[in-house]
Scaffold this motif. Structure first.
Motif, PDB file in Angstrom:
ATOM      1  N   THR A  44       6.693 -62.226 -12.884  1.00 17.35           N
ATOM      2  CA  THR A  44       7.016 -61.812 -11.768  1.00 17.35           C
ATOM      3  C   THR A  44       6.931 -60.121 -11.835  1.00 17.35           C
ATOM      4  O   THR A  44       6.776 -59.234 -10.926  1.00 17.35           O
ATOM      5  CB  THR A  44       8.249 -62.227 -11.008  1.00 17.35           C
ATOM      6  OG1 THR A  44       8.016 -63.562 -10.809  1.00 17.35           O
ATOM      7  CG2 THR A  44       8.504 -61.771  -9.672  1.00 17.35           C
ATOM      8  N   TYR A  45       7.919 -59.692 -12.880  1.00 15.25           N
ATOM      9  CA  TYR A  45       7.957 -58.204 -13.256  1.00 15.25           C
ATOM     10  C   TYR A  45       6.720 -57.748 -13.521  1.00 15.25           C
ATOM     11  O   TYR A  45       6.406 -56.650 -13.062  1.00 15.25           O
ATOM     12  CB  TYR A  45       9.093 -58.174 -14.430  1.00 15.25           C
ATOM     13  CG  TYR A  45      10.418 -58.469 -14.255  1.00 15.25           C
ATOM     14  CD1 TYR A  45      10.887 -57.777 -13.220  1.00 15.25           C
ATOM     15  CD2 TYR A  45      11.154 -59.429 -14.828  1.00 15.25           C
ATOM     16  CE1 TYR A  45      12.409 -58.204 -13.050  1.00 15.25           C
ATOM     17  CE2 TYR A  45      12.439 -59.692 -14.627  1.00 15.25           C
ATOM     18  CZ  TYR A  45      13.247 -59.085 -13.705  1.00 15.25           C
ATOM     19  OH  TYR A  45      14.279 -59.330 -13.211  1.00 15.25           O
ATOM     20  N   LEU A  48       4.950 -57.222 -10.287  1.00 17.02           N
ATOM     21  CA  LEU A  48       5.652 -56.025  -9.603  1.00 17.02           C
ATOM     22  C   LEU A  48       5.095 -54.685  -9.942  1.00 17.02           C
ATOM     23  O   LEU A  48       4.889 -53.795  -9.231  1.00 17.02           O
ATOM     24  CB  LEU A  48       7.110 -56.227  -9.583  1.00 17.02           C
ATOM     25  CG  LEU A  48       7.616 -57.318  -8.732  1.00 17.02           C
ATOM     26  CD1 LEU A  48       9.249 -57.311  -8.973  1.00 17.02           C
ATOM     27  CD2 LEU A  48       7.430 -57.190  -6.935  1.00 17.02           C
ATOM     28  N   ARG A 160       5.255 -57.393  -2.543  1.00 13.23           N
ATOM     29  CA  ARG A 160       6.396 -57.072  -3.402  1.00 13.23           C
ATOM     30  C   ARG A 160       7.613 -57.870  -2.876  1.00 13.23           C
ATOM     31  O   ARG A 160       8.275 -58.313  -3.475  1.00 13.23           O
ATOM     32  CB  ARG A 160       6.734 -55.582  -3.276  1.00 13.23           C
ATOM     33  CG  ARG A 160       8.016 -55.250  -4.119  1.00 13.23           C
ATOM     34  CD  ARG A 160       8.302 -53.570  -3.745  1.00 13.23           C
ATOM     35  NE  ARG A 160       7.454 -52.839  -3.938  1.00 13.23           N
ATOM     36  CZ  ARG A 160       6.722 -52.089  -3.015  1.00 13.23           C
ATOM     37  NH1 ARG A 160       7.021 -51.996  -1.989  1.00 13.23           N
ATOM     38  NH2 ARG A 160       5.700 -50.894  -3.315  1.00 13.23           N
ATOM     39  N   GLN A 161       8.002 -58.131  -1.538  1.00 13.89           N
ATOM     40  CA  GLN A 161       8.820 -58.980  -1.159  1.00 13.89           C
ATOM     41  C   GLN A 161       8.775 -60.306  -1.635  1.00 13.89           C
ATOM     42  O   GLN A 161       9.750 -60.953  -1.739  1.00 13.89           O
ATOM     43  CB  GLN A 161       8.905 -58.635   0.559  1.00 13.89           C
ATOM     44  CG  GLN A 161      10.039 -59.402   1.244  1.00 13.89           C
ATOM     45  CD  GLN A 161      11.402 -58.539   0.832  1.00 13.89           C
ATOM     46  OE1 GLN A 161      11.376 -57.449   0.545  1.00 13.89           O
ATOM     47  NE2 GLN A 161      12.513 -59.702   0.504  1.00 13.89           N
ATOM     48  N   GLU A 163       7.418 -61.626  -4.359  1.00 15.07           N
ATOM     49  CA  GLU A 163       7.537 -61.556  -5.701  1.00 15.07           C
ATOM     50  C   GLU A 163       8.998 -61.269  -5.778  1.00 15.07           C
ATOM     51  O   GLU A 163       9.843 -62.131  -6.699  1.00 15.07           O
ATOM     52  CB  GLU A 163       6.845 -60.277  -6.405  1.00 15.07           C
ATOM     53  CG  GLU A 163       5.359 -60.804  -6.523  1.00 15.07           C
ATOM     54  CD  GLU A 163       5.108 -61.724  -7.435  1.00 15.07           C
ATOM     55  OE1 GLU A 163       5.686 -62.197  -8.358  1.00 15.07           O
ATOM     56  OE2 GLU A 163       4.056 -62.705  -7.030  1.00 15.07           O
ATOM     57  N   GLU A 164       9.868 -60.455  -5.023  1.00 17.81           N
ATOM     58  CA  GLU A 164      11.249 -60.442  -5.188  1.00 17.81           C
ATOM     59  C   GLU A 164      11.877 -61.705  -4.775  1.00 17.81           C
ATOM     60  O   GLU A 164      13.029 -62.030  -5.216  1.00 17.81           O
ATOM     61  CB  GLU A 164      11.619 -59.170  -4.531  1.00 17.81           C
ATOM     62  CG  GLU A 164      11.121 -57.839  -5.010  1.00 17.81           C
ATOM     63  CD  GLU A 164      11.897 -56.481  -4.222  1.00 17.81           C
ATOM     64  OE1 GLU A 164      12.355 -56.938  -3.261  1.00 17.81           O
ATOM     65  OE2 GLU A 164      11.619 -55.347  -4.689  1.00 17.81           O
ATOM     66  N   ASP A 165      11.355 -62.229  -3.644  1.00 20.41           N
ATOM     67  CA  ASP A 165      12.136 -63.433  -3.165  1.00 20.41           C
ATOM     68  C   ASP A 165      11.802 -64.524  -4.370  1.00 20.41           C
ATOM     69  O   ASP A 165      12.885 -65.564  -4.666  1.00 20.41           O
ATOM     70  CB  ASP A 165      11.517 -63.988  -1.733  1.00 20.41           C
ATOM     71  CG  ASP A 165      12.039 -62.926  -0.835  1.00 20.41           C
ATOM     72  OD1 ASP A 165      12.922 -62.268  -1.147  1.00 20.41           O
ATOM     73  OD2 ASP A 165      11.167 -63.061   0.411  1.00 20.41           O
ATOM     74  N   LEU A 167      11.531 -63.928  -7.474  1.00 17.37           N
ATOM     75  CA  LEU A 167      12.117 -63.701  -8.657  1.00 17.37           C
ATOM     76  C   LEU A 167      13.874 -63.974  -8.362  1.00 17.37           C
ATOM     77  O   LEU A 167      14.399 -64.646  -9.439  1.00 17.37           O
ATOM     78  CB  LEU A 167      12.262 -62.174  -8.853  1.00 17.37           C
ATOM     79  CG  LEU A 167      13.077 -61.662 -10.119  1.00 17.37           C
ATOM     80  CD1 LEU A 167      12.383 -62.144 -11.403  1.00 17.37           C
ATOM     81  CD2 LEU A 167      12.854 -60.220 -10.101  1.00 17.37           C
ATOM     82  N   LYS A 168      14.229 -63.730  -7.083  1.00 22.76           N
ATOM     83  CA  LYS A 168      15.566 -64.437  -6.789  1.00 22.76           C
ATOM     84  C   LYS A 168      15.784 -66.170  -7.177  1.00 22.76           C
ATOM     85  O   LYS A 168      16.522 -66.677  -7.764  1.00 22.76           O
ATOM     86  CB  LYS A 168      15.934 -64.092  -5.606  1.00 22.76           C
ATOM     87  CG  LYS A 168      16.143 -62.494  -5.374  1.00 22.76           C
ATOM     88  CD  LYS A 168      16.699 -62.197  -4.094  1.00 22.76           C
ATOM     89  CE  LYS A 168      16.983 -60.813  -3.805  1.00 22.76           C
ATOM     90  NZ  LYS A 168      17.160 -60.540  -2.439  1.00 22.76           N
TER      91      LYS A 168
END
Length: 574
Positions: A44-45, A48, A160-161, A163-165, A167-168
């Motif tokens: 994921t990183y 991003l 991006r959103q 991937e961040e979700d 990641l959480k």
């Protein structure tokens, strides 16, 4: 099923091992899932990062093309030129990283046309600016490029959103897996420890207590207490077998102790039966009993023979002691005579040694006289050489005195000529009048110097005459001294030869005295050796007397011992 000690221990540790295996398996699976979650987060990183890189390249394309279109300087195209070729590889890398995400693939399908359109618009701006110059500015300000970038930003923000979700969610899953693994490990470890403690307690109670009882029995046996009894608890495991073996060993030791007590009381008729062929102690005890019985019998027979022999030895040793006393008295008288001879030889050796030392000193003195005579001869030769050198020096001094006389005559003639020259100069100065006064003064000074030179010449001539007279006298005295020295040298050589002859005679006498002293010393050493030998014989005779007396006492003691031995062996029953 027969529960042996090994089976009990293996069962307890097997249960603990099973629990630890379960805990290890759960921990491994949890760790594996944590690793997978960590890899997903890393992916994921990376997504991003690549998305941000792609958006940064598009912004460089936009800023570079827009700045060049508005200003027209080639330096503003550097960001555009650096980023234009990296956009397409960046899109491919993002699609590759998100190939397992259908939603991202759909967004990338919508995003790729927008990116191509934005790149084409940037190229049109650059080409139009190069072709039309400032006339291309209205085309740039239409806002088409900004609208494309806003649309691209919207799609990138969605990616991006997401991937961040994601990641959480993955972080929460990793946290949950870690908590589960921690709970399983702690609970499993505590359970395993509890079971291990329980099994250890049961095994200790079942094994340690019987072993403690056996240890107490063994300690009593170690200190020699054989009055022990082992309770038979009917166990069939290793501890029960060990207790039965201890009981059998105790009974065997008790039987041997009883046999030993009977032997100690003097009854050798007892017999010991070994438990088996491998019973080392029983077999050794049986052999010891048989051997002791045979030895006591032989000892009885020997005591009888010993008593008779001791009586005969006592009689023989009495005669030996008397003979040894007589031999000792004769050796003592001989030793006294040898000691007197040794003292006489020692006095003669000391006298010979004194004579040898005196002869050596005389030889040294004569050697010193010879060296002194040689030194006198050498000194006279050196004096003669010095006298010859002095004579030669006097001759040279006389010759130089004559040369000095010639120089003085020359100086005197020079003084006369200088005086005549001064007189002529004074005459010429008088003729010159006032102009010749200075020259007249010089003439007067020259005349004065000539007079002084004549006076000094006369003094030197007088001194030279005295020197020539003294030199002549010294030459004559040196000649006479050389003759006297030559005569003294001949006399010294004759005296040196006489001293050399005397030194040779004294040296021969010293050698003869030394040989006499050495012979006396050798005789003294021989007498000392004879005295030492006689002393040794005397000491040996004294020792023989003492040994004979000791032997007599030993024979009497042996006789008494034989009698006591007879009394001792009578109480044994064979």
């Amino acid at each position: 099923m027969r529960w042996t000690v090994g089976t009990k221990i293996a069962t307890g540790f097997g249960i603990a091992l099973v629990i630890f295996t379960i805990v290890g398996t759960v921990s491994y699976r949890s760790t594996d899932r944590l690793v997978e979650t960590s890899d997903a987060r890393q992916e994921t990183y990376e997504v991003l990062g690549e998305v941000e890189n792609l958006f940064s390249l598009l912004k460089d394309v936009e800023i570079g093309s827009r700045s060049y279109g508005l200003i027209g300087e080639e330096s503003y195209l550097e960001p555009y030129l650096a980023a234009i070729g990296k956009v397409e590889p960046g899109m491919k890398q993002v699609r590759k990283l998100t190939q397992d995400n259908p939603r991202h693939q759909q967004r990338l399908d919508a995003l790729e046309p927008l990116v191509r359109t934005r790149i084409e618009f940037a190229r049109e701006v650059v080409e139009l600016r190069r072709a039309k110059g400032a006339d291309a500015i209205p085309f740039i300000r239409t806002g088409k490029g900004r609208a494309l970038m806003d649309e691209i930003r919207k799609h990138i923000d969605q990616i991006r959103q997401d991937e961040e979700d994601l990641l959480k969610l993955r972080a929460q899953a990793a946290q949950a897996e870690a908590e589960n693994a921690k709970t399983v490990i702690v609970a499993g470890t505590l359970s395993a420890l509890a079971i291990a403690l329980l099994v250890g307690f049961l095994i200790t109670r079942d094994i340690a207590r019987p072993l403690q009882r056996l240890t107490a029995v063994a300690e009593r046996i170690t200190v020699g207490d054989l009055a022990v009894k082992l309770p038979d608890d009917g166990r069939s495991d290793e501890v029960g077998a060990l207790a039965r073996a201890f009981g059998q060993m105790t009974r065997s030791l008790q039987a041997m102790a009883a046999a030993a007590e009977q032997i100690a009381s003097g009854d050798l008729r007892t017999s010991v039966t070994p438990q088996s062929a491998e019973d080392v102690l029983g077999n050794a005890f049986a052999r010891m009993t048989e051997d002791l019985r045979a030895q006591i019998q032989e000892l009885v027979d020997g005591a009888m023979v010993l008593g008779a022999s001791a009586s005969e030895i006592v009689a023989s040793t009495s005669q030996l002691a008397a003979s040894a006393s007589q031999s000792a008295a004769a050796v003592s008288e001989t030793t006294t005579t040898v000691e007197e001879v040794r003292q006489t030889a020692q006095v003669a050796s000391e006298k010979a040694k004194l004579v040898s030392e005196a002869a050596q000193k005389a030889a040294q003195v004569s050697q010193g006289g010879r060296k002194s005579a040689e030194g006198v001869v050498a000194g006279m030769n050196r004096i003669r050489q010095q006298m010859d050198a002095i004579a030669a020096t006097m001759v040279r001094l006389s010759e130089q005195s004559q040369a000095i006389g010639q120089i003085i005559a020359t100086v005197e003639d020079l003084a006369v000529q200088s005086n005549l020259l001064a007189v002529n100069a004074a005459i010429e100065a008088a003729k010159a009048g006032d102009h010749g006064k200075g020259f007249g003064v010089v003439a007067q000074e020259v005349k004065s110097l000539a007079a002084q030179s004549r006076q000094a010449t006369n003094q030197v001539r007088a001194i030279l005459g005295d020197i020539q007279k003294a030199t002549g006298a010294a030459v004559m005295a040196t000649d006479e001294g050389g003759k006297v020295v030559e005569a003294g040298t001949r006399q010294s050589e004759l005296a040196g030869a006489s001293i050399q002859t005397l030194a040779n005679n004294v040296h021969e006498a010293a050698q003869a005295a030394t040989q006499i002293a050495v012979s006396s010393q050798q005789q003294l050493v021989g007498v000392d050796q004879v005295g030492g030998a006689m002393d040794s014989i005397r000491q040996a005779s004294i020792q023989n007397v003492a040994s004979a007396k000791q032997l007599e006492g030993a024979a009497r003691n042996l006789n008494e011992l034989g009698q006591r031995l007879k009394q001792m062996v009578v109480r044994y029953q064979v």
